[in-house]
Design an enzyme around this catalytic site. Structure first.
Site, PDB file in Angstrom:
ATOM      1  N   TYR A   1     -45.754 -36.189 -36.920  1.00 40.12           N
ATOM      2  CA  TYR A   1     -46.621 -36.377 -35.770  1.00 40.12           C
ATOM      3  C   TYR A   1     -46.892 -35.096 -35.360  1.00 40.12           C
ATOM      4  CZ  TYR A   1     -45.645 -41.450 -35.421  1.00 40.12           C
ATOM      5  OH  TYR A   1     -45.660 -42.662 -36.002  1.00 40.12           O
TER       6      TYR A   1
ATOM      7  N   GLU B   1     -60.610 -45.597 -31.564  1.00 41.48           N
ATOM      8  CA  GLU B   1     -58.939 -45.802 -31.789  1.00 41.48           C
ATOM      9  C   GLU B   1     -58.666 -44.650 -32.678  1.00 41.48           C
ATOM     10  OE1 GLU B   1     -57.428 -49.546 -32.624  1.00 41.48           O
ATOM     11  OE2 GLU B   1     -56.141 -48.781 -34.189  1.00 41.48           O
TER      12      GLU B   1
ATOM     13  N   PRO C   1     -47.086 -46.726 -26.621  1.00 43.52           N
ATOM     14  CA  PRO C   1     -45.423 -46.620 -26.329  1.00 43.52           C
ATOM     15  C   PRO C   1     -45.058 -45.387 -27.121  1.00 43.52           C
ATOM     16  CG  PRO C   1     -46.090 -48.575 -27.288  1.00 43.52           C
ATOM     17  CD  PRO C   1     -47.430 -48.125 -26.849  1.00 43.52           C
ATOM     18  N   ASN C   2     -44.134 -44.373 -26.632  1.00 49.51           N
ATOM     19  CA  ASN C   2     -43.402 -43.548 -27.431  1.00 49.51           C
ATOM     20  C   ASN C   2     -44.330 -42.144 -27.669  1.00 49.51           C
ATOM     21  OD1 ASN C   2     -41.014 -44.880 -28.132  1.00 49.51           O
ATOM     22  ND2 ASN C   2     -42.317 -46.113 -29.188  1.00 49.51           N
TER      23      ASN C   2
ATOM     24  N   HIS D   1     -55.353 -42.308 -34.120  1.00 45.46           N
ATOM     25  CA  HIS D   1     -53.874 -42.057 -34.552  1.00 45.46           C
ATOM     26  C   HIS D   1     -53.596 -41.044 -35.163  1.00 45.46           C
ATOM     27  CE1 HIS D   1     -53.520 -46.425 -34.021  1.00 45.46           C
ATOM     28  NE2 HIS D   1     -54.592 -46.646 -34.688  1.00 45.46           N
TER      29      HIS D   1
ATOM     30  N   ARG E   1     -40.673 -36.154 -31.382  1.00 45.13           N
ATOM     31  CA  ARG E   1     -40.337 -37.286 -32.388  1.00 45.13           C
ATOM     32  C   ARG E   1     -40.918 -37.137 -33.753  1.00 45.13           C
ATOM     33  NH1 ARG E   1     -44.968 -42.358 -31.600  1.00 45.13           N
ATOM     34  NH2 ARG E   1     -43.846 -43.954 -32.695  1.00 45.13           N
TER      35      ARG E   1
ATOM     36  N   ASN F   1     -55.190 -44.284 -28.227  1.00 44.83           N
ATOM     37  CA  ASN F   1     -53.932 -44.435 -29.236  1.00 44.83           C
ATOM     38  C   ASN F   1     -52.963 -45.538 -28.661  1.00 44.83           C
ATOM     39  OD1 ASN F   1     -51.975 -44.267 -31.229  1.00 44.83           O
ATOM     40  ND2 ASN F   1     -51.891 -41.951 -31.026  1.00 44.83           N
TER      41      ASN F   1
ATOM     42  N   ARG G   1     -48.842 -44.241 -44.726  1.00 45.39           N
ATOM     43  CA  ARG G   1     -47.517 -44.289 -44.059  1.00 45.39           C
ATOM     44  C   ARG G   1     -46.557 -45.396 -44.942  1.00 45.39           C
ATOM     45  NH1 ARG G   1     -47.002 -43.200 -38.486  1.00 45.39           N
ATOM     46  NH2 ARG G   1     -44.686 -43.622 -38.859  1.00 45.39           N
TER      47      ARG G   1
ATOM     48  N   ALA H   1     -47.795 -48.274 -31.418  1.00 44.34           N
ATOM     49  CA  ALA H   1     -47.176 -49.415 -32.295  1.00 44.34           C
ATOM     50  C   ALA H   1     -48.011 -50.821 -31.778  1.00 44.34           C
ATOM     51  CB  ALA H   1     -45.769 -49.666 -32.057  1.00 44.34           C
TER      52      ALA H   1
HETATM   53  C1  DQA Z   1     -49.485 -43.845 -34.090  1.00 45.69           C
HETATM   54  C2  DQA Z   1     -49.012 -44.630 -35.520  1.00 45.69           C
HETATM   55  C3  DQA Z   1     -48.371 -46.059 -35.058  1.00 45.69           C
HETATM   56  O1  DQA Z   1     -48.201 -46.796 -36.280  1.00 45.69           O
HETATM   57  C4  DQA Z   1     -46.945 -45.632 -34.397  1.00 45.69           C
HETATM   58  O2  DQA Z   1     -46.528 -46.752 -34.078  1.00 45.69           O
HETATM   59  C5  DQA Z   1     -47.332 -44.734 -33.202  1.00 45.69           C
HETATM   60  C6  DQA Z   1     -48.333 -43.776 -33.225  1.00 45.69           C
HETATM   61  C7  DQA Z   1     -50.226 -42.516 -34.505  1.00 45.69           C
HETATM   62  O3  DQA Z   1     -50.697 -41.864 -33.360  1.00 45.69           O
HETATM   63  O4  DQA Z   1     -49.973 -41.981 -35.696  1.00 45.69           O
HETATM   64  O5  DQA Z   1     -46.604 -44.729 -32.196  1.00 45.69           O
HETATM   65  O6  DQA Z   1     -50.343 -44.536 -33.346  1.00 45.69           O
END
Ligand code: DQA
Length: 148
Positions: free
Chosen positions: A26, A101, A13-14, A103, A21, A77, A110, A80
């Site tokens: 990011y 995985e 998501p997102n 990120h 964003r 990825n 963070r 959240a």
């Molecule tokens: C993320 C890190 C997560 O904590 C966050 O919720 C994201 C993006 C990253 O790519 O840094 O949506 O996965």
């Protein structure tokens, strides 16, 4: 060499909002640009790629169940979902292919204690966090190295 030669790249998501964003966290690279980087490297490696993003946990699980088995590996990825989705963790554990995985941000640098926990990481071979979009490419190099 794996006969399938198919890579799955899943985004939670997102991540469709990458580029605009929270750019201070990011960066400014869009998901489409990341996909282009992945596609270019996959072409060099002779792999096909299923690259997708969804904001929906069930859809992410449905796609992984469908496309994960038989793939040479999965780069995910989970966004959240990383921090609380036991359903996604169970799904990843059920798929017997190498998983990395990724990120974009460094979870361990963070704010917010919840970001320092990944419930999905135990289902992965490893995790790359904080190297921006390069993390996707580095994950591919790992999968190429272990590909049989
Ligand atoms: C993320 C890190 C997560 O904590 C966050 O919720 C994201 C993006 C990253 O790519 O840094 O949506 O996965």
């Amino acid at each position: 060499m794996n006969s399938t030669r198919r890579l799955v790249v899943a985004n939670g998501p997102n991540l469709n909002l990458l580029g605009t964003r929270e750019p201070e966290i990011y960066g400014r690279t869009t998901l489409a640009e990341i996909q282009a980087m992945v596609d270019a490297r996959a072409a060099e490696l002779g792999w096909s790629v299923s690259f997708f993003q969804t904001n929906h946990e069930g859809e992410l699980i449905d796609r992984l169940q469908r496309e994960g088995p038989g793939a040479l590996g999965i780069v995910i990825n989970p966004a959240a979902f990383t921090h609380y989705s036991y359903a996604l963790m169970d799904c990843l554990r059920a798929i017997r292919v190498p998983i990395v995985e990724v990120h974009i941000s460094n979870l361990f640098a963070r704010a917010g204690a919840f970001r320092q926990q990944s419930v999905t990481a135990p289902a992965a071979a490893g995790i790359i966090s904080g190297l921006g979009p390069h993390g996707y490419l580095l994950a591919m190099e790992y999968l190429n190295a272990v590909d049989e």
